[in-house]
Every structure is written in structure tokens, then in C-alpha cells.
Design a protein around this motif. Structure first.
Motif, PDB file in Angstrom:
ATOM      1  N   ASP A 104       0.828  -1.204   0.000  1.00 28.89           N
ATOM      2  CA  ASP A 104       0.000   0.000   0.000  1.00 28.89           C
ATOM      3  C   ASP A 104       0.866   1.259   0.000  1.00 28.89           C
ATOM      4  O   ASP A 104       0.535   2.261  -0.645  1.00 28.89           O
ATOM      5  CB  ASP A 104      -0.932   0.006   1.206  1.00 28.89           C
ATOM      6  CG  ASP A 104      -2.108  -0.944   1.042  1.00 28.89           C
ATOM      7  OD1 ASP A 104      -2.283  -1.494  -0.064  1.00 28.89           O
ATOM      8  OD2 ASP A 104      -2.843  -1.153   2.030  1.00 28.89           O
ATOM      9  N   ALA A 105       1.979   1.221   0.720  1.00 25.05           N
ATOM     10  CA  ALA A 105       2.891   2.369   0.742  1.00 25.05           C
ATOM     11  C   ALA A 105       3.518   2.587  -0.633  1.00 25.05           C
ATOM     12  O   ALA A 105       3.576   3.718  -1.135  1.00 25.05           O
ATOM     13  CB  ALA A 105       3.975   2.148   1.792  1.00 25.05           C
ATOM     14  N   PHE A 106       3.979   1.509  -1.261  1.00 24.57           N
ATOM     15  CA  PHE A 106       4.573   1.629  -2.594  1.00 24.57           C
ATOM     16  C   PHE A 106       3.530   2.075  -3.614  1.00 24.57           C
ATOM     17  O   PHE A 106       3.837   2.823  -4.555  1.00 24.57           O
ATOM     18  CB  PHE A 106       5.204   0.309  -3.015  1.00 24.57           C
ATOM     19  CG  PHE A 106       6.500  -0.014  -2.317  1.00 24.57           C
ATOM     20  CD1 PHE A 106       7.132   0.910  -1.503  1.00 24.57           C
ATOM     21  CD2 PHE A 106       7.100  -1.259  -2.482  1.00 24.57           C
ATOM     22  CE1 PHE A 106       8.332   0.616  -0.867  1.00 24.57           C
ATOM     23  CE2 PHE A 106       8.302  -1.572  -1.865  1.00 24.57           C
ATOM     24  CZ  PHE A 106       8.922  -0.640  -1.050  1.00 24.57           C
ATOM     25  N   ALA A 107       2.285   1.607  -3.456  1.00 27.57           N
ATOM     26  CA  ALA A 107       1.220   2.013  -4.370  1.00 27.57           C
ATOM     27  C   ALA A 107       0.932   3.502  -4.237  1.00 27.57           C
ATOM     28  O   ALA A 107       0.782   4.226  -5.242  1.00 27.57           O
ATOM     29  CB  ALA A 107      -0.038   1.202  -4.095  1.00 27.57           C
ATOM     30  N   ALA A 108       0.845   3.996  -2.993  1.00 32.85           N
ATOM     31  CA  ALA A 108       0.581   5.417  -2.770  1.00 32.85           C
ATOM     32  C   ALA A 108       1.702   6.277  -3.343  1.00 32.85           C
ATOM     33  O   ALA A 108       1.447   7.332  -3.950  1.00 32.85           O
ATOM     34  CB  ALA A 108       0.414   5.683  -1.275  1.00 32.85           C
ATOM     35  N   TRP A 109       2.940   5.839  -3.155  1.00 33.75           N
ATOM     36  CA  TRP A 109       4.088   6.574  -3.691  1.00 33.75           C
ATOM     37  C   TRP A 109       4.029   6.610  -5.209  1.00 33.75           C
ATOM     38  O   TRP A 109       4.217   7.662  -5.838  1.00 33.75           O
ATOM     39  CB  TRP A 109       5.365   5.906  -3.205  1.00 33.75           C
ATOM     40  CG  TRP A 109       6.627   6.678  -3.446  1.00 33.75           C
ATOM     41  CD1 TRP A 109       6.770   7.867  -4.116  1.00 33.75           C
ATOM     42  CD2 TRP A 109       7.941   6.319  -3.007  1.00 33.75           C
ATOM     43  NE1 TRP A 109       8.102   8.265  -4.124  1.00 33.75           N
ATOM     44  CE2 TRP A 109       8.829   7.328  -3.445  1.00 33.75           C
ATOM     45  CE3 TRP A 109       8.443   5.230  -2.293  1.00 33.75           C
ATOM     46  CZ2 TRP A 109      10.200   7.270  -3.196  1.00 33.75           C
ATOM     47  CZ3 TRP A 109       9.800   5.168  -2.028  1.00 33.75           C
ATOM     48  CH2 TRP A 109      10.675   6.173  -2.477  1.00 33.75           C
ATOM     49  N   ARG A 137       5.424 -11.657  -1.539  1.00 39.14           N
ATOM     50  CA  ARG A 137       4.020 -11.758  -1.931  1.00 39.14           C
ATOM     51  C   ARG A 137       3.432 -10.393  -2.272  1.00 39.14           C
ATOM     52  O   ARG A 137       2.668 -10.239  -3.236  1.00 39.14           O
ATOM     53  CB  ARG A 137       3.211 -12.402  -0.808  1.00 39.14           C
ATOM     54  CG  ARG A 137       3.381 -13.914  -0.707  1.00 39.14           C
ATOM     55  CD  ARG A 137       2.624 -14.471   0.476  1.00 39.14           C
ATOM     56  NE  ARG A 137       2.641 -15.936   0.486  1.00 39.14           N
ATOM     57  CZ  ARG A 137       2.284 -16.681   1.513  1.00 39.14           C
ATOM     58  NH1 ARG A 137       1.886 -16.094   2.633  1.00 39.14           N
ATOM     59  NH2 ARG A 137       2.312 -17.990   1.441  1.00 39.14           N
ATOM     60  N   GLN A 138       3.779  -9.386  -1.477  1.00 38.17           N
ATOM     61  CA  GLN A 138       3.235  -8.054  -1.729  1.00 38.17           C
ATOM     62  C   GLN A 138       3.755  -7.478  -3.043  1.00 38.17           C
ATOM     63  O   GLN A 138       3.013  -6.812  -3.779  1.00 38.17           O
ATOM     64  CB  GLN A 138       3.564  -7.123  -0.564  1.00 38.17           C
ATOM     65  CG  GLN A 138       2.794  -7.467   0.712  1.00 38.17           C
ATOM     66  CD  GLN A 138       3.101  -6.527   1.847  1.00 38.17           C
ATOM     67  OE1 GLN A 138       2.678  -5.375   1.840  1.00 38.17           O
ATOM     68  NE2 GLN A 138       3.845  -7.002   2.831  1.00 38.17           N
ATOM     69  N   GLY A 142       1.260  -6.617  -6.256  1.00 39.82           N
ATOM     70  CA  GLY A 142       1.156  -5.271  -6.805  1.00 39.82           C
ATOM     71  C   GLY A 142       1.650  -5.140  -8.230  1.00 39.82           C
ATOM     72  O   GLY A 142       1.381  -4.132  -8.897  1.00 39.82           O
ATOM     73  N   PHE A 143       2.341  -6.166  -8.714  1.00 47.06           N
ATOM     74  CA  PHE A 143       3.003  -6.126 -10.024  1.00 47.06           C
ATOM     75  C   PHE A 143       2.046  -5.749 -11.149  1.00 47.06           C
ATOM     76  O   PHE A 143       2.389  -4.963 -12.038  1.00 47.06           O
ATOM     77  CB  PHE A 143       3.631  -7.494 -10.286  1.00 47.06           C
ATOM     78  CG  PHE A 143       4.286  -7.647 -11.631  1.00 47.06           C
ATOM     79  CD1 PHE A 143       5.524  -7.078 -11.891  1.00 47.06           C
ATOM     80  CD2 PHE A 143       3.666  -8.383 -12.639  1.00 47.06           C
ATOM     81  CE1 PHE A 143       6.138  -7.236 -13.119  1.00 47.06           C
ATOM     82  CE2 PHE A 143       4.277  -8.551 -13.865  1.00 47.06           C
ATOM     83  CZ  PHE A 143       5.513  -7.980 -14.108  1.00 47.06           C
ATOM     84  N   ALA A 144       0.843  -6.279 -11.134  1.00 47.42           N
ATOM     85  CA  ALA A 144      -0.101  -6.040 -12.228  1.00 47.42           C
ATOM     86  C   ALA A 144      -0.562  -4.591 -12.307  1.00 47.42           C
ATOM     87  O   ALA A 144      -1.069  -4.155 -13.353  1.00 47.42           O
ATOM     88  CB  ALA A 144      -1.316  -6.959 -12.081  1.00 47.42           C
ATOM     89  N   ASP A 145      -0.389  -3.815 -11.240  1.00 44.21           N
ATOM     90  CA  ASP A 145      -0.856  -2.428 -11.214  1.00 44.21           C
ATOM     91  C   ASP A 145       0.190  -1.432 -11.693  1.00 44.21           C
ATOM     92  O   ASP A 145      -0.094  -0.226 -11.728  1.00 44.21           O
ATOM     93  CB  ASP A 145      -1.295  -2.055  -9.797  1.00 44.21           C
ATOM     94  CG  ASP A 145      -2.485  -2.862  -9.327  1.00 44.21           C
ATOM     95  OD1 ASP A 145      -3.312  -3.232 -10.178  1.00 44.21           O
ATOM     96  OD2 ASP A 145      -2.572  -3.128  -8.111  1.00 44.21           O
ATOM     97  N   SER A 153       9.360  -0.487 -12.037  1.00 43.78           N
ATOM     98  CA  SER A 153      10.435  -1.479 -12.079  1.00 43.78           C
ATOM     99  C   SER A 153      11.003  -1.656 -10.683  1.00 43.78           C
ATOM    100  O   SER A 153      11.171  -0.675  -9.954  1.00 43.78           O
ATOM    101  CB  SER A 153      11.546  -1.039 -13.049  1.00 43.78           C
ATOM    102  OG  SER A 153      12.563  -2.005 -13.144  1.00 43.78           O
ATOM    103  N   VAL A 154      11.268  -2.904 -10.316  1.00 43.05           N
ATOM    104  CA  VAL A 154      11.833  -3.222  -9.007  1.00 43.05           C
ATOM    105  C   VAL A 154      12.960  -4.227  -9.205  1.00 43.05           C
ATOM    106  O   VAL A 154      12.832  -5.173  -9.993  1.00 43.05           O
ATOM    107  CB  VAL A 154      10.771  -3.823  -8.062  1.00 43.05           C
ATOM    108  CG1 VAL A 154      11.425  -4.375  -6.796  1.00 43.05           C
ATOM    109  CG2 VAL A 154       9.726  -2.778  -7.690  1.00 43.05           C
TER     110      VAL A 154
END
Length: 216
Positions: A104-109, A137-138, A142-145, A153-154
Motif C-alpha cells: 500500500d505504501a509503494f502504491a501510494a508513492w 508476496r506483496q 502489486g506487479f499487475a498495477d 520497475s523493481v
């Protein structure tokens, strides 16, 4: 310093293609230095917001996902404040349950950042147990988003090759049909040892910077 493009020549293309990948190398091979240089180059290009985040802060809590994640995110905010301009830094971290706090933090960023977000997760193998499994797992979930709702990229960066992460997180390596323990990475890059020419170049830089010749 040896240019990051020389030490990790495949990485910029993987980032541009919005791929997830692994970088591994033994200690004292300049891995973190190369990653930081690459992140600086990517951000300076004006196309990405790239930063190296240390996962080592979560090491003391192999089975306390919440404590480990909060420690990691505290370090991430400090690192972003030091290495990124204000408009590329993360917003306040959202409230979330422990198993979803990191994603959720990475998504918000990612959503607030005006450029595609690129994260090099250094010292990933400092994590173990339930915490490592949760992080993997997280990232997978989140990869598809990506690239708008999750980092574009990670790279997982550490001492181990990609197959070892499943073992460290409690998985069964015999069930792995693909290269990745969470089926999203496309490459495993080993940072090579310094070549003789690179060592000579580093010595020359040392002499130029300090005015002292290295002892034979």
C-alpha cells in the motif's frame, strides 16, 4: 567510481521495459555503489524517480511483519528525502494492515509520483521468515498495477541468486517451475568482479582525489 552502465549494462533496458529483476553479487564487489550510481543516472535523465532502499532495517523482525515493514518504510522516507527532489518523494504512508502495509505504501508513492517509480531493494536477503515471504508476496500482488499504481520497475538486490529466496522464505525449491519465486522477475544479473582495468582506473581516481599513490 566505475560507471554503473559498465557494471550493470543490462539494467537500464530492463528498467525502461518496466521489468522486475534480481541483482546479486558477493560482498565487497561494489554492488550498492553501482546501484546508487544507476539510480542517480535514471533520476537525472528526467524519465524516472529511482532510489536504492535498504531492506536491512527489517532484519531484527523475521516474524513480525508489521515491525519490520515500519522500520523499512522509516528508512525509505529518509533515503528519499536525501536522494530525491521534493516532488518525487513519497506522500505520508497510508494506514494498512501488516500484510499489506508495504504494498500500500509503494502504491501510494507510485500514484503520487509524477514519474514512473523505480526501486532497488538492497540487502533483500537480510530479511527472512514470514517477513521475507510477505515482502515477496506483496511485490507479486502489486506487479499487475504498475506503472501507475505500483513501482514500474523493481530490483531485488543481495548476495543470493533468485532461486534462493524461496528457500529463505520457507518455500520448497523443488516446486519451482520458473526462475522466480514469485513469478514476476525476468532476469537475474550477477554483478561481476572488478576487472584489472577497472582496478587500475580506481587506483588512478584515488591518486587524483588524494594526491597519494596507493602502496604497492
Amino acid at each position: 567510481m566505475i560507471p554503473a552502465s559498465a557494471r550493470l549494462p543490462e539494467a537500464p533496458e530492463l528498467v525502461q521495459e518496466k521489468k522486475y529483476f534480481v541483482v546479486h553479487a558477493p560482498r565487497q564487489t561494489g554492488k550498492t555503489t553501482a546501484l546508487r550510481a544507476l539510480a542517480t543516472e535514471l533520476t537525472a535523465s528526467g524519465r524516472f524517480a529511482a532510489v536504492v532502499l535498504s531492506m536491512e532495517a527489517g532484519q531484527p523482525w523475521p516474524d513480525d511483519i508489521g515491525a519490520a515493514t515500519r522500520a523499512i518504510l522509516t528508512g525509505a522516507r529518509r533515503t528519499a528525502r536525501t536522494n530525491l527532489p521534493a516532488e518525487l518523494r513519497p506522500p505520508p504512508w497510508p494506514e494498512s494492515w501488516e500484510e499489506g502495509l508495504l504494498s500500500d505504501a509503494f502504491a501510494a508513492w507510485s500514484k503520487s509520483c509524477p514519474r514512473p517509480l523505480v526501486l532497488f531493494l538492497d540487502e533483500i536477503d537480510a530479511l527472512s521468515g514470514r517477513t521475507l515471504l510477505s515482502v515477496l508476496r506483496q511485490l507479486r500482488d502489486g506487479f499487475a498495477d504498475r506503472p501507475i499504481g505500483f513501482p514500474a520497475s523493481v530490483a531485488l538486490c543481495g548476495l543470493r541468486d533468485v532461486r534462493d529466496y524461496k528457500i529463505a522464505s520457507g518455500g520448497n525449491p523443488t516446486t519451482m517451475a520458473s526462475q522466480s519465486p514469485f513469478n514476476i522477475t525476468v532476469a537475474s544479473l550477477r554483478l561481476g568482479d572488478f576487472t584489472l582495468d577497472e582496478v587500475r582506473d580506481l587506483y588512478r581516481q584515488h591518486t587524483t582525489d588524494t594526491g597519494r599513490r596507493p602502496m604497492a
